[in-house]
Motif scaffolding. Structure first.
Motif, PDB file in Angstrom:
ATOM      1  N   LYS A 132       0.800  -1.361  -0.022  1.00 48.33           N
ATOM      2  CA  LYS A 132      -0.048   0.114  -0.069  1.00 48.33           C
ATOM      3  C   LYS A 132       0.685   1.087  -0.167  1.00 48.33           C
ATOM      4  O   LYS A 132       1.638   1.409  -0.848  1.00 48.33           O
ATOM      5  N   THR A 133       0.830   1.892   1.079  1.00 44.23           N
ATOM      6  CA  THR A 133       1.867   3.463   1.013  1.00 44.23           C
ATOM      7  C   THR A 133       2.716   3.240   1.832  1.00 44.23           C
ATOM      8  O   THR A 133       3.641   4.147   2.188  1.00 44.23           O
ATOM      9  N   GLY A 134       3.115   1.982   2.730  1.00 45.63           N
ATOM     10  CA  GLY A 134       4.189   1.834   3.565  1.00 45.63           C
ATOM     11  C   GLY A 134       5.308   1.017   2.546  1.00 45.63           C
ATOM     12  O   GLY A 134       5.081   0.468   1.536  1.00 45.63           O
ATOM     13  N   SER A 135       6.447   1.032   3.300  1.00 51.36           N
ATOM     14  CA  SER A 135       7.549   0.137   2.892  1.00 51.36           C
ATOM     15  C   SER A 135       8.416  -0.477   3.937  1.00 51.36           C
ATOM     16  O   SER A 135       8.412   0.232   5.098  1.00 51.36           O
ATOM     17  N   TYR A 136       8.683  -1.826   3.888  1.00 48.70           N
ATOM     18  CA  TYR A 136       9.173  -2.674   4.907  1.00 48.70           C
ATOM     19  C   TYR A 136      10.386  -3.380   4.428  1.00 48.70           C
ATOM     20  O   TYR A 136      10.643  -3.739   3.097  1.00 48.70           O
ATOM     21  N   ILE A 137      10.761  -3.948   5.477  1.00 48.16           N
ATOM     22  CA  ILE A 137      11.937  -5.051   5.424  1.00 48.16           C
ATOM     23  C   ILE A 137      11.454  -6.155   5.871  1.00 48.16           C
ATOM     24  O   ILE A 137      10.750  -6.214   7.101  1.00 48.16           O
ATOM     25  N   GLY A 138      11.544  -7.325   5.220  1.00 49.63           N
ATOM     26  CA  GLY A 138      10.861  -8.532   5.870  1.00 49.63           C
ATOM     27  C   GLY A 138      11.709  -9.616   5.057  1.00 49.63           C
ATOM     28  O   GLY A 138      12.585  -9.645   4.341  1.00 49.63           O
TER      29      GLY A 138
ATOM     30  N   GLU B 289       7.230 -12.069   6.015  1.00 52.27           N
ATOM     31  CA  GLU B 289       7.205 -11.584   7.191  1.00 52.27           C
ATOM     32  C   GLU B 289       7.709 -10.413   7.573  1.00 52.27           C
ATOM     33  O   GLU B 289       9.050 -10.041   7.184  1.00 52.27           O
ATOM     34  N   ILE B 290       7.229  -9.527   8.183  1.00 58.17           N
ATOM     35  CA  ILE B 290       7.588  -8.126   8.454  1.00 58.17           C
ATOM     36  C   ILE B 290       8.787  -8.103   9.703  1.00 58.17           C
ATOM     37  O   ILE B 290       8.429  -8.532  10.771  1.00 58.17           O
ATOM     38  N   LEU B 291       9.955  -7.492   9.285  1.00 58.51           N
ATOM     39  CA  LEU B 291      10.993  -7.237  10.270  1.00 58.51           C
ATOM     40  C   LEU B 291      11.387  -6.032  10.589  1.00 58.51           C
ATOM     41  O   LEU B 291      11.946  -5.651  12.083  1.00 58.51           O
ATOM     42  N   ALA B 292      10.947  -4.988   9.708  1.00 57.15           N
ATOM     43  CA  ALA B 292      11.394  -3.474  10.003  1.00 57.15           C
ATOM     44  C   ALA B 292      10.226  -2.714   9.158  1.00 57.15           C
ATOM     45  O   ALA B 292       9.823  -3.137   8.232  1.00 57.15           O
TER      46      ALA B 292
ATOM     47  N   LEU C  84       2.439  -2.459   9.313  1.00 56.70           N
ATOM     48  CA  LEU C  84       2.259  -3.569   9.832  1.00 56.70           C
ATOM     49  C   LEU C  84       3.319  -3.953  10.837  1.00 56.70           C
ATOM     50  O   LEU C  84       4.045  -3.464  10.953  1.00 56.70           O
ATOM     51  N   ALA C  85       2.693  -4.956  11.621  1.00 53.75           N
ATOM     52  CA  ALA C  85       3.225  -5.208  12.786  1.00 53.75           C
ATOM     53  C   ALA C  85       4.612  -6.080  12.706  1.00 53.75           C
ATOM     54  O   ALA C  85       4.596  -6.634  11.575  1.00 53.75           O
ATOM     55  N   HIS C  86       5.307  -6.234  13.799  1.00 50.08           N
ATOM     56  CA  HIS C  86       6.433  -7.009  13.626  1.00 50.08           C
ATOM     57  C   HIS C  86       6.011  -8.263  13.786  1.00 50.08           C
ATOM     58  O   HIS C  86       5.039  -8.915  14.521  1.00 50.08           O
ATOM     59  N   HIS C  87       6.639  -9.089  12.661  1.00 48.77           N
ATOM     60  CA  HIS C  87       6.494 -10.481  12.448  1.00 48.77           C
ATOM     61  C   HIS C  87       4.931 -10.789  11.746  1.00 48.77           C
ATOM     62  O   HIS C  87       4.589 -12.106  11.613  1.00 48.77           O
ATOM     63  N   GLU C  88       4.347  -9.776  11.364  1.00 45.74           N
ATOM     64  CA  GLU C  88       3.008  -9.946  10.789  1.00 45.74           C
ATOM     65  C   GLU C  88       3.371 -10.473   9.392  1.00 45.74           C
ATOM     66  O   GLU C  88       4.501 -10.048   8.811  1.00 45.74           O
TER      67      GLU C  88
END
Length: 125
Positions: free
Chosen positions: A13-19, A32-35, A62-66
Protein backbone atom coordinates in the motif's frame (compact mmCIF):
# COMPACT_ATOMS: atom_id res chain seq x y z
CA UNK A 1 17.11 -13.77 -7.28
CA UNK A 2 14.54 -13.80 -4.50
CA UNK A 3 13.88 -17.16 -2.87
CA UNK A 4 12.25 -18.39 0.33
CA UNK A 5 14.31 -17.00 3.22
CA UNK A 6 15.52 -13.93 1.28
CA UNK A 7 15.54 -10.64 3.18
CA UNK A 8 13.64 -8.12 1.07
CA UNK A 9 12.39 -4.57 0.83
CA UNK A 10 8.64 -4.71 0.24
CA UNK A 11 6.21 -1.95 -0.70
CA UNK A 12 2.72 -2.56 0.68
CA UNK A 13 0.00 0.00 0.00
CA UNK A 14 1.71 3.29 0.97
CA UNK A 15 4.23 1.79 3.40
CA UNK A 16 7.62 0.21 2.86
CA UNK A 17 9.06 -2.61 4.94
CA UNK A 18 11.97 -4.99 5.41
CA UNK A 19 10.91 -8.59 5.66
CA UNK A 20 11.74 -12.20 5.05
CA UNK A 21 10.11 -14.24 2.28
CA UNK A 22 8.23 -17.16 3.85
CA UNK A 23 6.37 -18.57 0.81
CA UNK A 24 5.89 -18.05 -2.89
CA UNK A 25 2.22 -17.71 -3.85
CA UNK A 26 1.87 -17.23 -7.60
CA UNK A 27 2.20 -13.50 -8.27
CA UNK A 28 2.82 -12.83 -4.56
CA UNK A 29 5.35 -13.52 -1.84
CA UNK A 30 4.24 -14.10 1.74
CA UNK A 31 6.56 -11.72 3.61
CA UNK A 32 7.16 -11.67 7.38
CA UNK A 33 7.70 -8.07 8.53
CA UNK A 34 11.00 -7.37 10.31
CA UNK A 35 11.26 -3.56 10.16
CA UNK A 36 9.53 -0.43 8.83
CA UNK A 37 11.21 1.79 6.23
CA UNK A 38 8.29 4.13 5.44
CA UNK A 39 5.15 4.54 7.54
CA UNK A 40 1.87 4.33 5.59
CA UNK A 41 0.20 7.60 4.59
CA UNK A 42 -2.99 8.47 6.43
CA UNK A 43 -6.39 8.89 4.81
CA UNK A 44 -8.14 7.36 1.82
CA UNK A 45 -5.77 5.49 -0.52
CA UNK A 46 -8.03 6.16 -3.49
CA UNK A 47 -8.31 9.89 -2.77
CA UNK A 48 -4.88 10.90 -1.42
CA UNK A 49 -4.71 14.06 0.69
CA UNK A 50 -8.50 14.49 0.53
CA UNK A 51 -10.65 14.97 3.62
CA UNK A 52 -14.09 15.81 2.27
CA UNK A 53 -16.56 13.14 1.11
CA UNK A 54 -14.09 10.33 1.90
CA UNK A 55 -13.55 7.98 4.82
CA UNK A 56 -10.31 9.20 6.40
CA UNK A 57 -8.55 6.00 7.49
CA UNK A 58 -6.05 5.69 10.30
CA UNK A 59 -3.37 3.55 8.67
CA UNK A 60 -1.15 1.50 10.97
CA UNK A 61 2.19 0.10 9.98
CA UNK A 62 2.30 -3.67 9.62
CA UNK A 63 3.26 -5.27 12.93
CA UNK A 64 6.51 -7.01 13.81
CA UNK A 65 6.36 -10.60 12.47
CA UNK A 66 3.02 -9.92 10.74
CA UNK A 67 2.80 -11.73 7.43
CA UNK A 68 1.47 -10.04 4.31
CA UNK A 69 0.90 -11.17 0.73
CA UNK A 70 2.91 -8.70 -1.33
CA UNK A 71 3.06 -8.60 -5.13
CA UNK A 72 6.37 -9.85 -6.47
CA UNK A 73 6.74 -6.64 -8.47
CA UNK A 74 6.82 -4.69 -5.17
CA UNK A 75 9.61 -6.80 -3.64
CA UNK A 76 13.38 -6.43 -4.07
CA UNK A 77 16.41 -7.87 -2.29
CA UNK A 78 17.57 -5.99 0.82
CA UNK A 79 21.26 -6.38 1.56
CA UNK A 80 21.84 -3.95 4.46
CA UNK A 81 21.60 -4.68 8.18
CA UNK A 82 18.02 -5.10 9.38
CA UNK A 83 17.22 -2.49 12.04
CA UNK A 84 15.29 -3.19 15.22
CA UNK A 85 11.55 -3.17 14.49
CA UNK A 86 10.59 -0.70 17.24
CA UNK A 87 13.41 1.72 16.37
CA UNK A 88 12.55 1.54 12.67
CA UNK A 89 8.85 2.14 13.39
CA UNK A 90 9.65 5.20 15.50
CA UNK A 91 12.01 6.61 12.85
CA UNK A 92 9.48 6.04 10.02
CA UNK A 93 6.67 7.63 12.04
CA UNK A 94 8.80 10.67 12.90
CA UNK A 95 9.88 11.07 9.26
CA UNK A 96 6.26 11.13 8.13
CA UNK A 97 5.34 13.62 10.87
CA UNK A 98 8.25 15.88 9.80
CA UNK A 99 7.18 15.69 6.16
CA UNK A 100 3.65 16.72 7.14
CA UNK A 101 4.91 19.57 9.35
CA UNK A 102 6.85 20.91 6.34
CA UNK A 103 3.72 21.02 4.15
CA UNK A 104 1.41 24.02 4.00
CA UNK A 105 -1.37 23.89 6.59
CA UNK A 106 -4.43 22.03 5.32
CA UNK A 107 -7.32 19.93 6.65
CA UNK A 108 -5.44 16.83 5.41
CA UNK A 109 -2.29 17.81 7.28
CA UNK A 110 -4.21 18.38 10.51
CA UNK A 111 -6.10 15.06 10.34
CA UNK A 112 -2.99 13.10 9.34
CA UNK A 113 -0.92 14.60 12.17
CA UNK A 114 -3.73 13.84 14.65
CA UNK A 115 -3.84 10.21 13.44
CA UNK A 116 -0.07 9.89 13.75
CA UNK A 117 -0.08 11.34 17.28
CA UNK A 118 -2.73 8.78 18.25
CA UNK A 119 -0.77 5.96 16.61
CA UNK A 120 2.43 7.04 18.38
CA UNK A 121 0.67 6.73 21.76
CA UNK A 122 -0.71 3.35 20.76
CA UNK A 123 2.63 2.05 19.43
CA UNK A 124 4.87 3.31 22.24
CA UNK A 125 2.56 4.02 25.21
Amino acid sequence: MITIGSVVKARYKTGSYIGKVKEERGKFFLVEILAVLKHPQQGDLHNPKQTEDVFFHERRALAHHEKANIQKTAVSLYEEDVPDYSDSLQTALEQLQQTLHNEPASPYQQLALANLASLKKDYFG
